[in-house]
Design an enzyme around this catalytic site. Structure first.
Site, mmCIF file in Angstrom:
data_model
loop_
_atom_site.group_PDB
_atom_site.id
_atom_site.type_symbol
_atom_site.label_atom_id
_atom_site.label_comp_id
_atom_site.label_asym_id
_atom_site.label_seq_id
_atom_site.Cartn_x
_atom_site.Cartn_y
_atom_site.Cartn_z
ATOM 1 N N HIS A 192 0.807 -1.216 0.000
ATOM 2 C CA HIS A 192 0.000 0.000 0.000
ATOM 3 C C HIS A 192 0.841 1.267 0.000
ATOM 4 O O HIS A 192 0.416 2.304 -0.491
ATOM 5 C CB HIS A 192 -1.000 -0.023 1.158
ATOM 6 C CG HIS A 192 -2.083 -1.016 0.920
ATOM 7 N ND1 HIS A 192 -2.067 -2.272 1.451
ATOM 8 C CD2 HIS A 192 -3.178 -0.951 0.128
ATOM 9 C CE1 HIS A 192 -3.121 -2.943 1.018
ATOM 10 N NE2 HIS A 192 -3.813 -2.166 0.209
ATOM 11 N N GLU A 433 -11.192 -11.077 -5.581
ATOM 12 C CA GLU A 433 -9.762 -11.024 -5.261
ATOM 13 C C GLU A 433 -9.284 -12.272 -4.534
ATOM 14 O O GLU A 433 -8.160 -12.326 -4.047
ATOM 15 C CB GLU A 433 -9.426 -9.749 -4.474
ATOM 16 C CG GLU A 433 -10.343 -9.415 -3.346
ATOM 17 C CD GLU A 433 -10.105 -8.025 -2.749
ATOM 18 O OE1 GLU A 433 -9.090 -7.380 -3.039
ATOM 19 O OE2 GLU A 433 -10.955 -7.598 -1.952
ATOM 20 N N ASP A 457 -4.644 -8.370 -4.682
ATOM 21 C CA ASP A 457 -4.836 -9.496 -3.774
ATOM 22 C C ASP A 457 -4.999 -10.812 -4.516
ATOM 23 O O ASP A 457 -4.565 -11.847 -4.031
ATOM 24 C CB ASP A 457 -6.057 -9.241 -2.880
ATOM 25 C CG ASP A 457 -5.683 -8.325 -1.735
ATOM 26 O OD1 ASP A 457 -4.639 -8.570 -1.108
ATOM 27 O OD2 ASP A 457 -6.415 -7.351 -1.480
ATOM 28 N N CYS A 504 -9.639 -3.212 -10.788
ATOM 29 C CA CYS A 504 -9.117 -2.058 -10.074
ATOM 30 C C CYS A 504 -7.779 -2.304 -9.394
ATOM 31 O O CYS A 504 -7.322 -1.483 -8.606
ATOM 32 C CB CYS A 504 -10.144 -1.535 -9.077
ATOM 33 S SG CYS A 504 -10.556 -2.728 -7.800
HETATM 34 C C1 PEP Z 1 -6.777 -5.249 -5.034
HETATM 35 O O1 PEP Z 1 -6.639 -6.123 -4.176
HETATM 36 O O2 PEP Z 1 -6.426 -5.384 -6.219
HETATM 37 C C2 PEP Z 1 -7.379 -3.951 -4.677
HETATM 38 C C3 PEP Z 1 -7.647 -3.050 -5.595
HETATM 39 O O3 PEP Z 1 -7.606 -3.703 -3.357
HETATM 40 P P1 PEP Z 1 -6.467 -3.244 -2.315
HETATM 41 O O4 PEP Z 1 -5.222 -2.917 -3.068
HETATM 42 O O5 PEP Z 1 -7.022 -2.089 -1.587
HETATM 43 O O6 PEP Z 1 -6.319 -4.461 -1.465
HETATM 44 MG MG MG Z 2 -7.612 -5.979 -2.290
#
Ligand code: PEP
Ligand code: MG
Length: 588
Positions: A192, A433, A457, A504
């Protein structure tokens, strides 16, 4: 130090040239034994005493803020307070200082390891496992000994921040007037910290092994394209990278000029391009970069770095303002994805051996139903304009989804009874995911209005690699045949059921991966706002036939290297000038 190059994993594009500053250096290095003389014994025991009382005061403060309904968290904190109050631990550390004439940090480690050895001999498994609590408490005292985390606010000039690790909570605290780029020792391709760096548009590198060897105040070049830190660069390096920085700025302004044009291929295939955001303030960046709405609002970030939980009205106002600013475009509000590395401190310290496989996202929400319902009420109330969608993360199966829907409908009925306005047809979607969700996407599709594939994920859980762990980062392969098949399977299942499929994860911002998604006929993609203009430009300059042909060849290939080569070849040939300005998840 003469010129040296440190290598890491590039996670946010750009060049920064500046001086280094290592955040909270003490806690990243292991404890060192130091022999002390008579006159320092008193000083060291006093330091120990102070660290214990500060840690205790800290915990008591946290305890006061825990809402009454979270009894379990209170119990954990209480047990930690008891350990701190029990003088045996503190006295044992103090005696080590006096008898062995050693520094407070080392004495604390010795006292901790004595207690641990005693615990390990206990037969009762439950009590034996409480050794974890001793460790957590000792860490609290240690961080007091090492001093409070260095205060970034005290910096007087913009620096390149170095740190052992930056949690999502740390990253959103970064002040851009003080920090021009950052690098960390830990972290993987889709940690993140990297996601936030891209949102903030600052260059960043993670997984740099020898970072702690760098002293503060070193002149370095941080190359966010290639994941390199050039320490004590020479004149030629400075010239070269200053030029590259300038070219990048030029490239950005070139692509930005066309960012409001639709992402439509030469032969007329259109895909919607939405933005991922973590904080309300980023909505301006969505509009400035040609985002056609918000495809992922990571709501959990508003819960980090604060002492108390937000109340319903505060959340409602945040979501309502977002919806009205982005109107008539849509905003997909994802319910809380707390847990794993996104820890809300209001719930006390976390004790999970595998947090990424533990109480995260909807599981966390089911454990804290009041918190979840508060958020659901706020989202529903904010939906009146008709442009809000709700999305649930980490759904693993149909039963779990039905449980979540049950909670959602109970909140909805409650609002209806109270005659509170909301959008009765607010679209409901889920993130795909988890591999289990991929394989039953046909069943899940019957229950929702849309899917959004979360590749960050999905790759982590499919390939069994911690997305924040640099040691397994080389296995983080978006073009692994299992990932490609999974994405395709979900898109086809969604289309079969007549629902929209979006993606996403960070793959959506990767110029090497987007052609593949296009070939699979994804309906929309959602990515960090700053990457939108460049990705739209690639889509606009190609044809669907090209994308489909590339996809066909990649799906036929049996190994990742070959797939990587094929996509690289296409981008090299078709978009050579874009290449130097992107970081990619695809290995060279
Ligand atoms: C993902 O897992 O691809 C996602 C967009 O969610 P995050 O990165 O917030 O886990
Ligand atoms: Mg995710």
């Amino acid at each position: 130090m003469s010129k040296t190059v440190l290598q890491g994993i590039p996670v946010s594009a750009g060049i920064a040239i500046g001086k280094t500053y290592f955040l909270n250096r003490g806690s990243s290095t292991s404890t060192i034994r130091m022999n002390i003389d008579d006159e320092h014994v008193h000083q060291e025991t006093a330091r120990l005493k102070q660290a214990f009382s500060l840690a205790l005061a800290d915990l008591e403060k946290i305890r006061k803020k825990i809402p009454k309904e979270l009894k379990e968290q209170t119990a954990i904190i209480d047990s930690h307070i008891m350990i701190l109050k029990d003088k045996k631990f503190q006295n044992s550390a103090r005696d080590y200082v006096r008898e062995k004439m050693i520094n407070a940090e080392w004495a604390l480690e010795k006292a901790e390891s004595d207690i641990e050895s005693a615990f390990i001999k206990i037969e009762d498994e439950y009590i034996r496992e409480r050794v974890q609590d001793v460790r957590l408490v000792a860490n609290r005292v240690k961080s007091q000994l090492y001093g409070q985390p260095a205060d970034i606010r005290s910096l007087t000039q913009r620096m390149i921040l170095l740190a052992a690790d930056l949690s999502p909570a740390d990253t959103i605290e970064l002040q851009l007037d003080k920090i021009m780029a950052f690098a960390t020792i830990s972290g993987g391709k889709t940690s993140h910290a990297g996601i936030i760096a891209r949102s903030l548009q600052i260059p960043a590198i993670v997984g740099v092994e020898d970072l702690s060897e760098l002293q503060d105040g070193h002149l370095v070049i941080l190359d966010g394209f290639n994941g390199r830190i050039i320490v004590d660069p020479d004149e030629d390096d400075l010239d070269h990278y200053s030029q590259l920085r300038y070219q990048f700025a030029e490239y950005q302004s070139l692509v930005n000029r066309d960012c409001y044009l639709p992402a439509e291929t030469i032969d007329g295939y259109k895909v919607k391009v939405f933005a991922n955001i973590e904080l309300f303030e980023e909505v301006a960046a969505v509009i400035d970069n040609g985002g056609e709405g918000i495809g992922l609002y990571r709501t959990e970030y508003s819960f980090l770095n604060r002492e108390t939980l937000p109340v319903e009205d505060e959340l409602f106002e945040e979501y309502r303002d977002l919806a009205s600013i982005i109107f008539p475009n849509r905003v997909v509000i994802r319910t809380l994805d707390l847990g794993a590395d996104k820890i809300a401190t209001q719930f006390g310290p976390v004790r999970e051996i595998n947090p990424a496989l533990g109480l995260r996202a909807v599981r966390f929400c089911r454990k804290h139903p009041e918190l979840f319902k508060t958020q659901l009420r706020a989202i529903l109330r904010a939906s009146v304009l008709g442009n809000v969608s709700i999305m649930f993360p980490m759904i693993s199966g149909v039963e779990e989804l039905l449980e979540i829907k049950k909670i959602f409908y109970s909140v909805r009925n409650e609002l209806k009874t109270k005659r509170v306005d909301f959008d009765p047809v607010m679209p409901m979607g889920i993130m795909i995911e988890l591999p289990s969700a991929v394989l039953i996407s046909d069943l899940l599709a019957r229950e929702v209005d849309f899917f959004s594939i979360g590749t960050n994920d999905l790759i982590q859980y499919s390939l069994g690699i911690d997305r924040t762990n640099k040691h397994v980062s080389y296995l983080y392969q978006p073009l692994h045949p299992s990932i490609l098949r999974s994405i395709k399977y979900v898109i086809d299942a969604g289309h079969e059921a007549g629902i929209e499929v979006s993606l996403c994860g960070e793959v959506a911002a990767d110029p090497y991966c987007v052609p593949i998604l296009m070939g699979m006929q994804i309906d929309s993609i959602s990515l960090n706002p700053q990457a939108i203009p460049g990705i739209k430009r690639i889509i606009r300059q190609a044809t669907m036939d090209e994308f489909k042909e590339l996809l066909k060849r990649v799906l036929e290939s049996e190994d990742v290297q070959e797939s990587n080569r094929l996509v690289r070849e296409m981008i090299f040939t078709r978009f050579p000038e874009e290449l130097m300005f992107y970081t990619s998840l695809i290995e060279e």
